[in-house]
Each structure stands twice: as C-alpha cells, then as structure tokens.
Design an enzyme around this catalytic site. Structure first.
Site, PDB file in Angstrom:
ATOM      1  N   HIS A  76       0.720  -1.223  -0.098  1.00 23.43           N
ATOM      2  CA  HIS A  76      -0.082   0.124  -0.114  1.00 23.43           C
ATOM      3  C   HIS A  76       0.734   1.185   0.108  1.00 23.43           C
ATOM      4  O   HIS A  76       0.560   2.338  -0.281  1.00 23.43           O
ATOM      5  CB  HIS A  76      -0.919   0.021   1.089  1.00 23.43           C
ATOM      6  CG  HIS A  76      -0.408   0.150   2.490  1.00 23.43           C
ATOM      7  ND1 HIS A  76      -0.280  -0.783   3.423  1.00 23.43           N
ATOM      8  CD2 HIS A  76      -0.093   1.420   3.214  1.00 23.43           C
ATOM      9  CE1 HIS A  76       0.504  -0.298   4.668  1.00 23.43           C
ATOM     10  NE2 HIS A  76       0.707   1.219   4.392  1.00 23.43           N
ATOM     11  N   ASP A  80       0.224  -7.841   1.840  1.00 20.80           N
ATOM     12  CA  ASP A  80       0.443  -6.588   1.618  1.00 20.80           C
ATOM     13  C   ASP A  80       1.982  -6.163   1.508  1.00 20.80           C
ATOM     14  O   ASP A  80       2.555  -5.240   2.109  1.00 20.80           O
ATOM     15  CB  ASP A  80      -0.137  -5.585   2.922  1.00 20.80           C
ATOM     16  CG  ASP A  80      -0.095  -4.214   2.661  1.00 20.80           C
ATOM     17  OD1 ASP A  80      -0.213  -3.698   1.343  1.00 20.80           O
ATOM     18  OD2 ASP A  80      -0.114  -3.429   3.630  1.00 20.80           O
ATOM     19  N   SER A 102       4.982   2.126   7.933  1.00 16.05           N
ATOM     20  CA  SER A 102       4.545   1.104   7.044  1.00 16.05           C
ATOM     21  C   SER A 102       5.699   0.534   6.220  1.00 16.05           C
ATOM     22  O   SER A 102       6.343   1.342   5.522  1.00 16.05           O
ATOM     23  CB  SER A 102       3.237   1.384   6.094  1.00 16.05           C
ATOM     24  OG  SER A 102       2.168   1.675   6.885  1.00 16.05           O
TER      25      SER A 102
END
Length: 326
Positions: free
Chosen positions: A169, A199, A278
């Site tokens: 993402h 992810d 992230s």
C-alpha cells in the site's frame, strides 16, 4: 608441499691450493681475494670466553628461578565491586538503542510519486506530513503537471544488490518510486514482485550507495508474547525514528478499514507506529528483522496510534522476495 631450495646469487671465489713457484702471495691475484688465515688458537682466550658464557648462563637461570612475589588473588567480591563501579560510572546504551544502531544502515525511506489522491487516508497522511514539516495541515503542493508525494513509507534492504522489502500500500498506484538510503543517497526503484495477500512489495533500487549493508533476518518460530521489539521507520516522513515495546500477541488477524482485505498470521506489538512506519522493520534487541510493519488498529478515522500495531512475519516477507524459508 616442500619449498624449493633457495640458492644465494653471490659469485663464488675460486680457491688455489698452492702458490705457483716463483710467485709471492702479494703478486697472486687469486690469493689476494682469499681471507687471511685465522690466528693460531690461544688457550687463554678461549678459557676466558667459556668462563664468561658460563657466568652469564647461570645468572639468567637464577633470575628465572628466583621466587616471584605473587599478587593478591581476586575474589568474587572484588569482581562484583568492579562491575558495579563500572555500571555506576558509565552510561550504557539501552537495548533498543543498540538494536536500532545495528539495523539503521539497512533502513530506507520510500516515497511514491504521482497524482494527489483524495481519499480520507491520503488526506490524513498529507496533514501529518505537513505538520511534521512545520506547514499548515491543509497545505497542498499540488501543481498541474507536477508529481507530488502520494505516499511516504519505509523499506528494509535484505540483499546487498539493492533488494528492498516494503508494504504494497506504500507504493500502490505510484507512477515513480524513490528510495533514500541511510547515508542520504537517493535512487529510483522499481517493483519486482508483489504479495498482495500479505500487503508486501519487493523493490529493486536502480542505483546503490558504495557501502550497502543488508539486514539480518530472524525466524519468528521462538517468538513469544512479552519479547522486546522495536519499530524503525519514517512516521509521517520523520526519521529514521525508533519506538520500542513488546510483542502483544501472535497469529492475529486484521481487516483493513475499508473491509477490502484481511491479513492473517500477524505479529501484534505495542511499539508506537503511525502512517509512514508502514514497510519498516520490526526488530528484536539484536537488531534482527522479525517482521514488516504493515498496519495499526484504530476504531476512528484519524489513523493515529492507540497501542496496537501489526507486522507480517519475516518468513512471509522473505518468501515474497524469493528467499528460501528459514
């Protein structure tokens, strides 16, 4: 293997056994090069030399055999006192500080460029980045025809050829990707592999700094709740930043706020994580990568940390890059 014999390159001097009749030693060129004969042995000199050598030898032996005064034996109490004095007079770095220092050369800042997104998540991240830069939260850098930062995240180098793990993402939809290494070196990067179910994305940096140190990965097979961990990354673009905590749980599941995807087999931890963390590494106190930070749990739309974050175990992350299992 035996070494070949080494021969001297000095020219030999031919020797004559006798002087030709009628020729003196001074007139013979061959004999002129021969060293003069040694003087006859003199008993007095040799006896003195042997006596001197004997005296020196006895003196050296006596010095060696002379009893030495032993120092006081160290007791356990002495050792404990020395260690305690060292701890009191020297400030030692924390475990998290040492671990972060080990992993720092392998952590990169990942930025995806493209057209500005208008989703609530993108707006929240943009406000956070503006505040981190000292700008008003609603400031926009959008200029017609100019690429802007669509997302800022973190990555970790796992192979010294420039192979980087990050979250999908972070780079999804980006038109161009740029990574910044620990020494400030910047390079474009391309996506070489994807693992949407976890992810994860694998990047390949197009240029490399002179000294690139890959991270060390560690199996999570013996990981337990309560183990100390640290998250290293660029929350809201600030960093590299370090936050420490413990593993809160294992084999957790997480569903994205939009409900589009559910991730499983996650590591739950309580080290502070925010947008921008992230794709960064979750490490143990030896600086080894246990997982890739991927999500935070928040019942609100603010996307700020409330104490629960998740990481994809490194076994899954490494398989996305084609690395063999642990």
């Amino acid at each position: 293997m035996r070494r070949p014999a080494f021969y001297s390159r000095s020219p030999r001097v031919p020797q004559q056994d006798a002087v030709e009749p009628g020729t003196s030693a001074d007139e013979s060129p061959a004999l002129a090069a021969v060293p003069s004969a040694r003087p006859a042995w003199q008993p007095g000199r040799r006896s003195f030399g042997l006596l001197l050598a004997l005296v020196v030898g006895l003196g050296a032996t006596g010095a060696y055999l002379w009893p030495r005064q032993a120092g006081p034996a160290l007791t356990q109490k002495d050792i404990d006192a020395a260690v305690l004095r060292t701890l009191q007079t020297n400030v030692l770095p924390s475990q998290a500080a040492r671990a972060a220092d080990i992993i720092r050369p392998s952590v990169v800042r990942v930025v995806g460029y493209g057209t500005e997104k208008n989703t609530p998540e993108a707006k929240t991240e943009k406000r956070g980045r503006n505040l981190a830069k000292g700008k008003p939260p609603e400031t926009t850098d959008e200029v017609p025809g100019k690429e802007v930062e669509r997302g800022v995240g973190t990555g970790v180098v796992i192979v010294d050829k420039g192979i980087i793990l990050t979250n999908l993402h972070v780079v999804a939809g980006a038109e161009t990707i740029k990574v910044t290494f620990a020494d400030g070196f910047e390079a474009p990067a391309t996506i070489t592999a994807l693992q949407p179910e976890n992810d994860l994305a694998v990047l390949q940096a197009q240029k490399l700094p002179d000294d690139l140190i890959p991270a060390t990965m560690r199996s999570t097979a013996d990981l337990m709740p309560g183990d100390q961990v640290a998250a290293v990354g660029f929350p809201f673009g600030i960093g590299p930043s370090v936050s420490a905590g413990v593993v809160s749980g294992l084999n957790r599941s997480f569903r994205s706020p939009e409900g589009k995807q559910e991730l499983g087999n996650l590591i739950q931890f309580d080290a502070a994580a925010n947008p921008g963390n992230s794709g960064g590494p979750l490490i143990n106190m030896s600086g080894e990568v246990l997982g890739i930070v991927t999500a935070i749990l928040n019942p609100t739309q603010q996307r700020t940390f409330i104490g629960i974050a998740f990481a994809v175990p490194i076994e899954n992350a490494a398989s996305a890059a084609g690395s063999p299992p642990f």
